[in-house]
Structures are given as structure tokens and as C-alpha cells.
Design a protein around this motif. Structure first.
Motif, mmCIF file in Angstrom:
data_model
loop_
_atom_site.group_PDB
_atom_site.id
_atom_site.type_symbol
_atom_site.label_atom_id
_atom_site.label_comp_id
_atom_site.label_asym_id
_atom_site.label_seq_id
_atom_site.Cartn_x
_atom_site.Cartn_y
_atom_site.Cartn_z
ATOM 1 N N ARG A 60 0.840 -1.210 0.000
ATOM 2 C CA ARG A 60 0.000 0.000 0.000
ATOM 3 C C ARG A 60 0.874 1.259 0.000
ATOM 4 N NH1 ARG A 60 -2.415 -3.978 -0.055
ATOM 5 N NH2 ARG A 60 -2.011 -3.659 -2.226
ATOM 6 N N GLU A 61 1.969 1.211 0.748
ATOM 7 C CA GLU A 61 2.882 2.344 0.831
ATOM 8 C C GLU A 61 3.422 2.705 -0.551
ATOM 9 O OE1 GLU A 61 6.120 3.222 4.166
ATOM 10 O OE2 GLU A 61 6.670 1.492 2.948
ATOM 11 N N THR A 62 3.805 1.704 -1.339
ATOM 12 C CA THR A 62 4.321 1.953 -2.686
ATOM 13 C C THR A 62 3.238 2.539 -3.585
ATOM 14 O OG1 THR A 62 5.986 0.206 -2.473
ATOM 15 C CG2 THR A 62 5.351 0.838 -4.720
ATOM 16 N N GLN A 63 2.026 2.012 -3.494
ATOM 17 C CA GLN A 63 0.920 2.549 -4.302
ATOM 18 C C GLN A 63 0.655 4.018 -3.974
ATOM 19 O OE1 GLN A 63 -2.347 -0.061 -3.388
ATOM 20 N NE2 GLN A 63 -1.562 -1.724 -4.660
ATOM 21 N N ILE A 64 0.598 4.326 -2.692
ATOM 22 C CA ILE A 64 0.324 5.700 -2.253
ATOM 23 C C ILE A 64 1.470 6.626 -2.669
ATOM 24 C CG2 ILE A 64 0.103 7.185 -0.199
ATOM 25 C CD1 ILE A 64 -2.472 5.655 -0.703
ATOM 26 N N LEU A 65 2.707 6.174 -2.476
ATOM 27 C CA LEU A 65 3.867 6.983 -2.837
ATOM 28 C C LEU A 65 3.864 7.301 -4.335
ATOM 29 C CD1 LEU A 65 6.407 8.325 -1.730
ATOM 30 C CD2 LEU A 65 7.604 6.154 -2.063
ATOM 31 N N ALA A 66 3.554 6.312 -5.163
ATOM 32 C CA ALA A 66 3.500 6.535 -6.616
ATOM 33 C C ALA A 66 2.448 7.592 -6.953
ATOM 34 C CB ALA A 66 3.197 5.223 -7.339
ATOM 35 N N ARG A 67 1.288 7.519 -6.303
ATOM 36 C CA ARG A 67 0.225 8.500 -6.542
ATOM 37 C C ARG A 67 0.677 9.910 -6.117
ATOM 38 N NH1 ARG A 67 -3.250 10.722 -3.269
ATOM 39 N NH2 ARG A 67 -3.175 9.131 -1.664
ATOM 40 N N GLY A 87 11.979 -0.500 -5.229
ATOM 41 C CA GLY A 87 11.001 0.147 -6.102
ATOM 42 C C GLY A 87 10.654 1.553 -5.646
ATOM 43 N N ASN A 88 10.582 1.765 -4.345
ATOM 44 C CA ASN A 88 10.305 3.107 -3.822
ATOM 45 C C ASN A 88 11.477 4.040 -4.080
ATOM 46 O OD1 ASN A 88 7.831 2.204 -2.928
ATOM 47 N ND2 ASN A 88 8.470 1.993 -0.787
ATOM 48 N N ARG A 89 12.694 3.532 -3.933
ATOM 49 C CA ARG A 89 13.866 4.371 -4.219
ATOM 50 C C ARG A 89 13.845 4.807 -5.683
ATOM 51 N NH1 ARG A 89 16.229 0.392 -1.033
ATOM 52 N NH2 ARG A 89 17.449 -0.529 -2.732
ATOM 53 N N GLU A 90 13.442 3.905 -6.573
ATOM 54 C CA GLU A 90 13.363 4.242 -8.001
ATOM 55 C C GLU A 90 12.277 5.281 -8.260
ATOM 56 O OE1 GLU A 90 12.838 0.498 -10.026
ATOM 57 O OE2 GLU A 90 14.743 -0.269 -9.251
ATOM 58 N N LEU A 91 11.115 5.106 -7.632
ATOM 59 C CA LEU A 91 10.027 6.085 -7.774
ATOM 60 C C LEU A 91 10.487 7.473 -7.319
ATOM 61 C CD1 LEU A 91 6.923 4.177 -6.304
ATOM 62 C CD2 LEU A 91 7.142 5.060 -8.639
ATOM 63 N N ILE A 92 11.123 7.504 -6.167
ATOM 64 C CA ILE A 92 11.569 8.781 -5.602
ATOM 65 C C ILE A 92 12.643 9.408 -6.481
ATOM 66 C CG2 ILE A 92 12.761 9.842 -3.633
ATOM 67 C CD1 ILE A 92 11.215 7.704 -1.870
ATOM 68 N N ALA A 93 13.591 8.611 -6.962
ATOM 69 C CA ALA A 93 14.664 9.145 -7.811
ATOM 70 C C ALA A 93 14.110 9.742 -9.102
ATOM 71 C CB ALA A 93 15.678 8.042 -8.135
ATOM 72 N N ALA A 94 13.044 9.151 -9.628
ATOM 73 C CA ALA A 94 12.469 9.626 -10.888
ATOM 74 C C ALA A 94 11.754 10.960 -10.737
ATOM 75 C CB ALA A 94 11.499 8.577 -11.445
ATOM 76 N N ARG A 95 11.196 11.242 -9.567
ATOM 77 C CA ARG A 95 10.341 12.431 -9.411
ATOM 78 C C ARG A 95 10.755 13.359 -8.269
ATOM 79 N NH1 ARG A 95 6.164 13.452 -12.850
ATOM 80 N NH2 ARG A 95 5.353 14.555 -11.069
ATOM 81 N N GLY A 96 11.813 12.991 -7.539
ATOM 82 C CA GLY A 96 12.124 13.809 -6.378
ATOM 83 C C GLY A 96 13.579 13.799 -5.971
ATOM 84 N N LEU A 97 13.832 14.587 -4.958
ATOM 85 C CA LEU A 97 15.124 14.672 -4.303
ATOM 86 C C LEU A 97 14.957 13.992 -2.955
ATOM 87 C CD1 LEU A 97 18.015 16.178 -4.226
ATOM 88 C CD2 LEU A 97 16.813 17.765 -2.702
ATOM 89 N N SER A 98 15.760 12.964 -2.684
ATOM 90 C CA SER A 98 15.650 12.258 -1.402
ATOM 91 C C SER A 98 16.544 12.940 -0.367
ATOM 92 C CB SER A 98 16.031 10.795 -1.556
ATOM 93 O OG SER A 98 17.295 10.656 -2.177
ATOM 94 N N VAL A 99 15.975 13.178 0.806
ATOM 95 C CA VAL A 99 16.696 13.828 1.898
ATOM 96 C C VAL A 99 16.629 12.920 3.121
ATOM 97 C CG1 VAL A 99 16.825 15.828 3.433
ATOM 98 C CG2 VAL A 99 16.153 16.134 1.037
ATOM 99 N N TRP A 100 17.784 12.405 3.539
ATOM 100 C CA TRP A 100 17.863 11.563 4.725
ATOM 101 C C TRP A 100 18.050 12.432 5.954
ATOM 102 C CZ3 TRP A 100 22.774 8.302 6.103
ATOM 103 C CH2 TRP A 100 22.564 7.618 7.303
ATOM 104 N N LEU A 101 17.100 12.390 6.860
ATOM 105 C CA LEU A 101 17.239 13.050 8.154
ATOM 106 C C LEU A 101 17.943 12.063 9.071
ATOM 107 C CD1 LEU A 101 15.111 14.836 6.776
ATOM 108 C CD2 LEU A 101 14.095 15.171 9.004
#
Length: 178
Positions: A60-67, A87-101
Motif C-alpha cells: 500500500r505504501e508503494t501505491q500511495i507513494l506513486a500516486r 522500487g520506492n527508491r526508483e520512484l523517488i529518484a524519478a520524481r524527487g530529491l531524497s533527503v535523509w534526516l
């Protein structure tokens, strides 16, 4: 903003608190993926874990994240385990900047020890469990585009300002309008 800013990290790192303030300061939307999952399921993350298990939750997390990532760029806070899925890392890389706190164990434990809403810490030794999660997850979290020191006792507003300055230094042009 040209891309989403996606907050990743352990529970208690400040993804929601700093993320929502970051969005406020940047005048963009803020979305908490866990809150979106809870809304869609009409139950809490803890209830989803208890009823359907972690694997179901992660799907569900992956589905929501993609949306979320299909929408207009904003700030997104993810659950602590979201980044662990390739798969989530790929989704994020395609559309965003990942920031590790990034936080140390002492800081995280201070922030989460009184909260009973953390399903992964419902163990006989929650601090030991947190330490094991750090050991397992930090090498993968380190793949994020930006690592932000979230150990500071800064106010949330100051932490968000520090993060904006770091993003401007490390990813020039990202925060500018199209």
C-alpha cells in the motif's frame, strides 16, 4: 520547485515535523505518506500492521507513494521503511530529491521511547530493536541524494531553514520556479 523533496529516515528523525515546516517555508504542499495510507485504509498504521502484516502495508505504501509523486512538486514525508524498498527508491529518484534526516540512536530513542504508536518497536527490547533497525537501514539510507544532520536541538523552524540552505548549496536551481 522543480521536483518533490522526499524526507526519508528512521522513526523519530523529524520527517513529518521538519517536512511540514519546510513545505510551509517553501510555500508548497506537504504530504505525509503514512497519513495518506491511514486515510485510504480507514485505520492506523499500527492497525494495518496488526491486521494485514508488514508486507501488505509495504505494498500500500508503494501505491500511495506513486500516486503522491505524480502530483505537483511538494514536500513528502515517508515512513521509516519506505526507502528500504528498491522500487520506492526508483520512484523517488524519478520524481524527487531524497533527503535523509540522519539521527543517532540516543536522539531517536529520546524522541520515540514514550510513543506506543510505533509497531516495529512493540518488542521486549524496543531500544535494542531501534539499534538493530539503524544498523540495517543506515547503509541504504546513505544512498539518499542529501544527508541532513537532524540530531540538533534546533527548533523545527531553524532545522527547516538549515535544510533549505543545504539544498540550495548541494542542488542549485531545485528550489527555483520553472
Amino acid at each position: 520547485m522543480k521536483r518533490h523533496i522526499v524526507m526519508i529516515g528512521m522513526m523519530g528523525a523529524g520527517k513529518t515535523a521538519v517536512g511540514s515546516e519546510l513545505a510551509r517555508q517553501l510555500r508548497v504542499s506537504f504530504t505525509d505518506s503514512d497519513a495518506e495510507i491511514e486515510t485510504a485504509a480507514a485505520m492506523s498504521v499500527s492497525e494495518i500492521f496488526a491486521r494485514d502484516g508488514e508486507a501488505f502495508f509495504r505494498d500500500r505504501e508503494t501505491q500511495i507513494l506513486a500516486r503522491i509523486l505524480q502530483g505537483r512538486p511538494g514536500v513528502v514525508s515517508t515512513g521509516g521503511g519506505a526507502w528500504m524498498q528498491a522500487g520506492n527508491r526508483e520512484l523517488i529518484a524519478a520524481r524527487g530529491l531524497s533527503v535523509w534526516l540522519k539521527c543517532d540512536l540516543v536522539t531517536l530513542w529520546q524522541r520515540v521511547r514514550q510513543r506506543s504508536t510505533r509497531p516495529l518497536l512493540r518488542t521486549a527490547d524496543p531500544k535494542g530493536t531501534l539499534a538493530r533497525l539503524i544498523e540495517q537501514r543506515y547503509p541504504t539510507y546513505a544512498e539518499a541524494d542529501i544527508t541532513f544532520d537532524a540530531n540538533s536541538n534546533d527548533s523545527i523552524e531553524t532545522a527547516a531553514r538549515r535544510l533549505i540552505a543545504q539544498i540550495r548549496r548541494e542542488v542549485p536551481g531545485l528550489l527555483e520556479a520553472k
